[in-house]
Write a protein that holds these residues in place. Structure first.
Motif, mmCIF file in Angstrom:
data_model
loop_
_atom_site.group_PDB
_atom_site.id
_atom_site.type_symbol
_atom_site.label_atom_id
_atom_site.label_comp_id
_atom_site.label_asym_id
_atom_site.label_seq_id
_atom_site.Cartn_x
_atom_site.Cartn_y
_atom_site.Cartn_z
ATOM 1 N N LYS A 197 -2.369 -5.763 7.256
ATOM 2 C CA LYS A 197 -1.172 -5.777 7.290
ATOM 3 C C LYS A 197 -0.659 -6.978 6.449
ATOM 4 C CE LYS A 197 -1.427 -2.517 10.168
ATOM 5 N NZ LYS A 197 -0.956 -1.033 9.857
ATOM 6 N N GLY A 226 0.574 -4.076 4.320
ATOM 7 C CA GLY A 226 0.890 -2.874 5.401
ATOM 8 C C GLY A 226 2.372 -2.750 5.774
ATOM 9 N N GLU A 250 6.770 0.926 11.104
ATOM 10 C CA GLU A 250 5.913 1.910 11.968
ATOM 11 C C GLU A 250 4.848 2.841 11.467
ATOM 12 O OE1 GLU A 250 7.011 2.154 15.133
ATOM 13 O OE2 GLU A 250 8.675 0.567 14.859
ATOM 14 N N LYS A 251 4.627 2.447 10.212
ATOM 15 C CA LYS A 251 3.599 3.502 9.569
ATOM 16 C C LYS A 251 2.094 2.924 9.937
ATOM 17 C CE LYS A 251 6.339 4.491 5.615
ATOM 18 N NZ LYS A 251 6.315 4.129 3.974
ATOM 19 N N ASP A 252 1.231 4.201 10.622
ATOM 20 C CA ASP A 252 0.152 3.643 11.016
ATOM 21 C C ASP A 252 -0.965 3.413 9.750
ATOM 22 O OD1 ASP A 252 -2.577 5.683 12.829
ATOM 23 O OD2 ASP A 252 -2.065 3.376 12.798
ATOM 24 N N SER A 253 -1.692 2.740 10.011
ATOM 25 C CA SER A 253 -2.718 2.030 8.805
ATOM 26 C C SER A 253 -3.853 1.568 9.532
ATOM 27 C CB SER A 253 -1.927 0.942 7.986
ATOM 28 O OG SER A 253 -2.633 0.596 7.080
ATOM 29 N N THR A 262 4.118 -6.821 15.712
ATOM 30 C CA THR A 262 4.593 -6.729 14.624
ATOM 31 C C THR A 262 5.423 -8.058 14.313
ATOM 32 O OG1 THR A 262 6.871 -5.934 15.044
ATOM 33 C CG2 THR A 262 5.173 -4.322 14.641
ATOM 34 N N ARG A 277 10.891 -1.360 6.290
ATOM 35 C CA ARG A 277 10.652 -0.078 5.844
ATOM 36 C C ARG A 277 9.446 0.764 6.480
ATOM 37 N NH1 ARG A 277 8.724 1.324 -0.259
ATOM 38 N NH2 ARG A 277 6.994 0.771 0.610
ATOM 39 N N ASP A 278 8.286 -0.170 6.349
ATOM 40 C CA ASP A 278 7.075 0.451 6.852
ATOM 41 C C ASP A 278 6.347 -0.046 8.163
ATOM 42 O OD1 ASP A 278 7.057 1.670 4.148
ATOM 43 O OD2 ASP A 278 6.218 -0.043 3.143
ATOM 44 N N LYS A 318 3.938 -4.783 8.014
ATOM 45 C CA LYS A 318 4.205 -4.678 9.470
ATOM 46 C C LYS A 318 4.059 -6.310 10.154
ATOM 47 C CE LYS A 318 2.034 -2.814 13.553
ATOM 48 N NZ LYS A 318 0.834 -2.179 14.260
ATOM 49 N N LYS A 324 0.839 -1.232 0.135
ATOM 50 C CA LYS A 324 0.129 0.045 0.161
ATOM 51 C C LYS A 324 0.895 1.060 0.142
ATOM 52 C CE LYS A 324 -2.136 0.880 3.673
ATOM 53 N NZ LYS A 324 -2.961 0.653 4.759
ATOM 54 N N TYR A 325 2.127 1.278 0.348
ATOM 55 C CA TYR A 325 3.030 2.232 0.336
ATOM 56 C C TYR A 325 4.106 2.413 -0.905
ATOM 57 C CZ TYR A 325 1.565 2.351 4.975
ATOM 58 O OH TYR A 325 0.554 2.567 6.305
#
Length: 290
Positions: free
Chosen positions: A290, A252, A283-286, A202, A280-281, A254, A173-174
């Motif tokens: 995931k 996601g 820590e990204k809130d989503s 995680t 890379r991702d 995670k 998604k990123y």
């Protein structure tokens, strides 16, 4: 006497490397004009307490003086000394990012765009990179990673694995990492996101990793992935490749991708390869899967 010549792209970590060498007991001189290498060697040898471990930092800050490097190194050899070259490289995108973050000017692009300075420097350094004994790509490396690689070569006296392997977990998604050489989609594996007690955790935590790896589909994938990477590595080395980026993605970035990236990292480390990892991702809130 053997000299270690440290050079490479501006922003790739030469200064940090020289600090590491100092910590390992080397006598280090940074930005020495190449024309002075022979004279410096004679000075060192003439001292009663001879230094046995010397590092010379050479880079393009010397301007036109850099062109004298190979002449000076040939004179060094004729005087009975030996040398080896450690070249620090980095991707253009990461170099641009580093210069922007530190707000420093590129030494070859004082009044131009950073990209132009990088391109010019690559042309200047092409020959010395081809002759380097070790090429260390720091695109995904932290200073501690650089220290670990240098310590392995110069303190533990272990053979340097010329292929630097970077494992990146990410979320689709990123976006897919633009510099990935191999991309693997693990969204087929059971998703811990849909189990409420696992959702905030995680793949770095056993509650998630144990769940993901309990399924046969995850275990089979990992086995086949390890087998394929083991086949590819020696063939990449034959082609002169020095950086391999393996990207493993889930929705996601995670849970599943982190779990399997960690498992591949552990496998490659146990096999003796030079490998680093980046989630890379993670820590990204989503709000999505995931």
């Amino acid at each position: 006497m053997n000299f270690v010549i440290v050079t490479g792209m501006s922003g790739a970590g030469k200064s940090s490397a020289i600090n590491c060498f100092e910590d390992m007991g080397y006598y280090c001189v940074d930005n020495l004009p190449p024309t002075l290498i022979k004279s410096f060697a004679e000075l060192i040898v003439s001292q009663q307490n001879k230094l046995s471990k010397v590092v010379l930092g050479i880079d393009t800050r010397g301007g036109s003086l850099f062109a004298d490097l190979f002449t000076s190194l040939n004179e060094l050899q004729k005087s009975g000394h030996t040398y080896e070259i450690v070249f620090f490289d980095c991707s253009d995108a990461e170099l641009i990012k580093r210069f922007k973050e530190t707000r420093r000017l590129h030494p070859l692009a004082r009044s131009e765009r950073i990209e132009e300075g990088i391109e010019r420097e690559r042309r200047i350094l092409r020959e010395i990179k081809e002759k380097a004994n070790h090429i260390i790509d720091t695109s995904y490396m932290l200073p501690k990673d650089t220290r670990g690689v240098l310590y392995k070569i110069y303190c533990e006296d272990k053979a340097f694995d010329s292929l630097m392997i970077t494992i990146v977990s990410f979320g689709f998604k990123y976006g897919i990492p633009i510099d990935a050489d191999l991309v693997f989609d693990v969204r087929f594996a059971p998703n811990p996101y849909y189990i409420p007690e696992m959702r905030p955790h995680t793949g770095n935590e056993s509650i998630v990793s144990d769940y993901v790896m309990q399924f046969e589909v995850s275990q089979t994938f990992l086995t086949k992935l390890q087998d394929m990477i083991a086949f590819l590595i020696p063939n990449f080395k034959k082609e002169g490749k020095n950086q391999l980026v393996i990207a493993i993605g889930c929705t996601g970035g995670k849970h599943r991708s982190v779990t399997l990236a960690n498992a591949l990292y552990d496998y490659l480390q146990n096999e003796g390869h030079t490998v680093i990892k980046q989630h890379r991702d993670i820590e990204k809130d989503s709000k999505r899967g995931k």
